[in-house]
Design an enzyme around this catalytic site. Structure first.
Site, PDB file in Angstrom:
ATOM      1  N   LEU A  10       0.628  -1.086   0.004  1.00 26.61           N
ATOM      2  CA  LEU A  10      -0.003   0.108   0.041  1.00 26.61           C
ATOM      3  C   LEU A  10       0.563   1.076  -0.076  1.00 26.61           C
ATOM      4  CD1 LEU A  10      -2.875  -0.779   2.502  1.00 26.61           C
ATOM      5  CD2 LEU A  10      -3.156  -0.762   0.050  1.00 26.61           C
ATOM      6  N   GLY A  14      -0.072   1.611  -4.941  1.00 28.03           N
ATOM      7  CA  GLY A  14      -1.121   0.549  -4.522  1.00 28.03           C
ATOM      8  C   GLY A  14      -2.311   1.061  -4.063  1.00 28.03           C
ATOM      9  N   ASN A  32      -0.465  -4.921   3.922  1.00 26.79           N
ATOM     10  CA  ASN A  32       0.818  -4.463   3.688  1.00 26.79           C
ATOM     11  C   ASN A  32       1.704  -4.910   4.903  1.00 26.79           C
ATOM     12  OD1 ASN A  32       2.163  -1.913   2.304  1.00 26.79           O
ATOM     13  ND2 ASN A  32       2.738  -1.676   4.690  1.00 26.79           N
ATOM     14  N   ARG A  33       2.813  -5.013   4.709  1.00 25.33           N
ATOM     15  CA  ARG A  33       3.640  -5.609   5.963  1.00 25.33           C
ATOM     16  C   ARG A  33       3.461  -4.704   7.192  1.00 25.33           C
ATOM     17  NH1 ARG A  33      10.146  -5.723   4.775  1.00 25.33           N
ATOM     18  NH2 ARG A  33       9.691  -3.461   4.741  1.00 25.33           N
ATOM     19  N   SER A 129       2.109   1.909 -15.947  1.00 27.54           N
ATOM     20  CA  SER A 129       2.916   3.306 -15.849  1.00 27.54           C
ATOM     21  C   SER A 129       1.815   4.221 -15.980  1.00 27.54           C
ATOM     22  CB  SER A 129       3.533   3.449 -17.246  1.00 27.54           C
ATOM     23  OG  SER A 129       4.049   4.818 -17.340  1.00 27.54           O
ATOM     24  N   LYS A 184       7.703  -2.736 -20.460  1.00 21.01           N
ATOM     25  CA  LYS A 184       7.755  -1.571 -19.173  1.00 21.01           C
ATOM     26  C   LYS A 184       8.981  -0.927 -19.408  1.00 21.01           C
ATOM     27  CE  LYS A 184       6.306   1.271 -16.199  1.00 21.01           C
ATOM     28  NZ  LYS A 184       7.177   1.493 -15.344  1.00 21.01           N
ATOM     29  N   HIS A 187       9.864   1.259 -22.335  1.00 20.53           N
ATOM     30  CA  HIS A 187       9.073   2.403 -22.094  1.00 20.53           C
ATOM     31  C   HIS A 187       9.987   3.333 -21.274  1.00 20.53           C
ATOM     32  CE1 HIS A 187       6.492   4.961 -19.279  1.00 20.53           C
ATOM     33  NE2 HIS A 187       5.882   4.902 -20.100  1.00 20.53           N
ATOM     34  N   ASN A 188      10.422   2.749 -20.145  1.00 22.75           N
ATOM     35  CA  ASN A 188      11.257   3.728 -19.321  1.00 22.75           C
ATOM     36  C   ASN A 188      12.511   4.141 -19.655  1.00 22.75           C
ATOM     37  OD1 ASN A 188       8.992   2.829 -17.417  1.00 22.75           O
ATOM     38  ND2 ASN A 188      10.237   2.733 -15.686  1.00 22.75           N
ATOM     39  N   GLU A 191      11.581   6.811 -21.764  1.00 26.28           N
ATOM     40  CA  GLU A 191      11.225   7.994 -21.115  1.00 26.28           C
ATOM     41  C   GLU A 191      12.571   8.741 -20.447  1.00 26.28           C
ATOM     42  OE1 GLU A 191      10.114   8.120 -16.294  1.00 26.28           O
ATOM     43  OE2 GLU A 191       8.783   6.766 -17.567  1.00 26.28           O
TER      44      GLU A 191
END
Length: 482
Positions: A10, A14, A32-33, A129, A184, A187-188, A191
């Site tokens: 989270l 997230g 979440n941890r 993204s 992805k 893509h970066n 970018e």
């Protein structure tokens, strides 16, 4: 009642993905941890959402999901992903689905895909993204992995993804195992190059043309309505118009010039080297960030290392802006050409059968490199699915041809005035190298044969040859003939 989907991790991305799914009618369990993060999310951002359920253990989390269990991971790439997967396994049943939606390295995704499928589970490596806003309002989603898993989650991703102007979702299955995370990653990499090119354009406006932040803001506003229209151009316009509340200066002038990174640009560069694909603009953008990080060294070096004598720009500024716009567009095309060439080679190497035109469609909205001209890329690959390089497409060929005089002039101006433009100049070198029927590599091959007997091929006849360079006379002989 059990939840449709579960999400672990989270962070802001997230949390926003959870809200996005809830806003589209899905019930979501979260974990979440750090358990206090779960409680805070449920009490604050998720307040009033009856469809969002907080859980306080992995067992409770998994038990709360409708089978087959669809679990998204939004955790830090690397060991954390493996650790969470191992915690999940004891509570899962064959056919349950794990989706790694973080920025994982694609080779890790290939490994995890095989390991999990061997144990009876389904796995997807999903590139996402769009940043925080995209996660909430609609990101670009790039899934790869199990086709069977995709059939179970396609509707969810289609619903929450960004939509193009045509209404098409910016989400679609890309191929097996690591395909989604590779796309992805590229893509970066694009970018990185796009951001570096824009930063170099800013440096030219500021240090060569002598423009104020307000004047630059106006230029980027104009560009945002033309061929350069893109998310990165739009946010650059907004950044240049923002004042620092403490000093009254443009905020860009008080930000330290040392750029950070999370590693995906480096991975792209490494993979270009691994696959033997020339991608100089993408690689130079990574090196430019490394150079920016040497702030203290650069400040000292500036007192020792001298550049050209400073002088006023002796040309019309408005004309200079026209040249800069053309150079930026041409360089941007080269950066995308490099990225798509890398995608093409990886598709062959890893047997992914990537749809390059389809990938451009996924990037039209939601993602960081969304831009007007992505439709042109799709059209190029629809015209010729076997197109080896975007530069050979009629549209891009016409643009580059019309732009190259401005491009060369602009790069020359920057070099003459001591302004570093590694992305502009490497993009131009990429173009000139790609269009060259002859390169000086013949001399390199001769050198390699001289010092290491590495052999060479000839232009005038087939075969592999070696020369005994220290023996007088014609000592060329075919290796194959022996």
């Amino acid at each position: 009642m059990k939840s449709d989907v579960g999400l672990i991790g989270l962070g802001v991305m997230g949390q926003n993905l959870v809200l996005n799914m809830a806003n589209h009618g899905y019930s979501v369990s979260v974990f979440n941890r750090t358990l206090s993060v779960v409680d805070e999310f449920i009490a604050c951002k998720a307040k009033g959402y009856e469809s969002i359920r907080g859980t306080h253990s992995i067992e409770e989390f998994v038990e709360s999901l409708e089978p087959p269990k669809r679990i998204m991971l939004m955790v830090k790439a690397g060991r954390a992903v493996d650790a969470v997967i191992e915690q999940l396994i004891p509570y899962l049943s064959p056919g349950d689905i794990i989706m790694d939606c973080g920025n994982s390295f694609f080779k890790d995704t290939i490994r995890r895909s095989k390991e999990l499928e061997d144990r009876g589970f389904l796995f997807l490596g999903v590139g996402v993204s769009g940043g925080e806003e995209g996660a909430l309002k609609g990101p670009s989603i790039m899934p790869g992995g199990s086709q069977a898993a995709w059939e179970h989650v396609e509707r969810v991703f289609t619903d929450i993804a960004a939509k193009a102007d045509s209404g098409e979702p910016c989400s679609g299955y890309l191929g097996p195992d690591g395909a989604g995370h590779f796309v992805k990653m590229v893509h970066n990499g694009i970018e990185y190059a796009d951001m570096q090119l824009i930063a170099e354009a800013y440096a030219i406006m500021k240090n060569l043309f002598g423009m104020s932040a307000k004047e630059m803001e106006d230029v980027f506003r104009d560009w945002s309505n033309g061929d350069l229209s893109s998310y990165l151009i739009e946010i650059t316009r907004d950044i240049l118009g923002k004042k620092d509340k403490d000093t009254g200066k443009p905020i860009v002038d008080v930000i330290k010039d040392a750029a950070g990174q999370k590693g995906t640009g480096k991975w792209t560069s490494q993979e270009a080297l691994e696959l033997g694909v020339p991608a100089p603009s993408l690689v130079q953008a990574v090196f430019a960030r490394y150079m920016s990080a040497l702030k203290d060294e650069r400040v000292h070096a500036s007192t020792v290392l001298k550049g050209p004598a400073k002088g006023e720009f002796a040309h019309d500024i408005s004309r200079g802006i026209t040249h800069l716009e053309a150079a930026l567009y041409a360089s941007k095309i080269c950066a995308y050409a490099e990225g798509f060439a890398l995608l093409r080679e990886a598709s062959k190497e890893y047997n992914w059968d990537l749809d390059l035109g389809g990938i451009a469609l996924l990037w039209r909205e939601g993602c960081i490199i969304r831009a007007q001209f992505l439709d042109r890329i799709t059209e190029a690959f629809r015209r010729n699915p076997d197109l080896p390089n975007l530069l050979l497409d009629p549209y891009f060929l016409e643009v580059i041809t019309a732009s190259q005089d401005s491009w060369r002039l602009l790069v020359g101006w920057a070099i003459q005035h001591g302004i570093a433009v590694p992305a502009f100049s490497s993009a131009l070198a990429y173009y000139d190298s790609y269009r060259a029927p002859e390169l000086p590599a013949s001399l390199i091959q001769a050198q390699r044969d001289y010092f290491g007997a590495h052999t060479y091929e000839r232009l005038d006849r087939p075969g592999v040859y070696h020369t005994d360079w220290l023996v007088p006379g014609d000592t060329v002989e075919s290796i194959e003939s022996k």
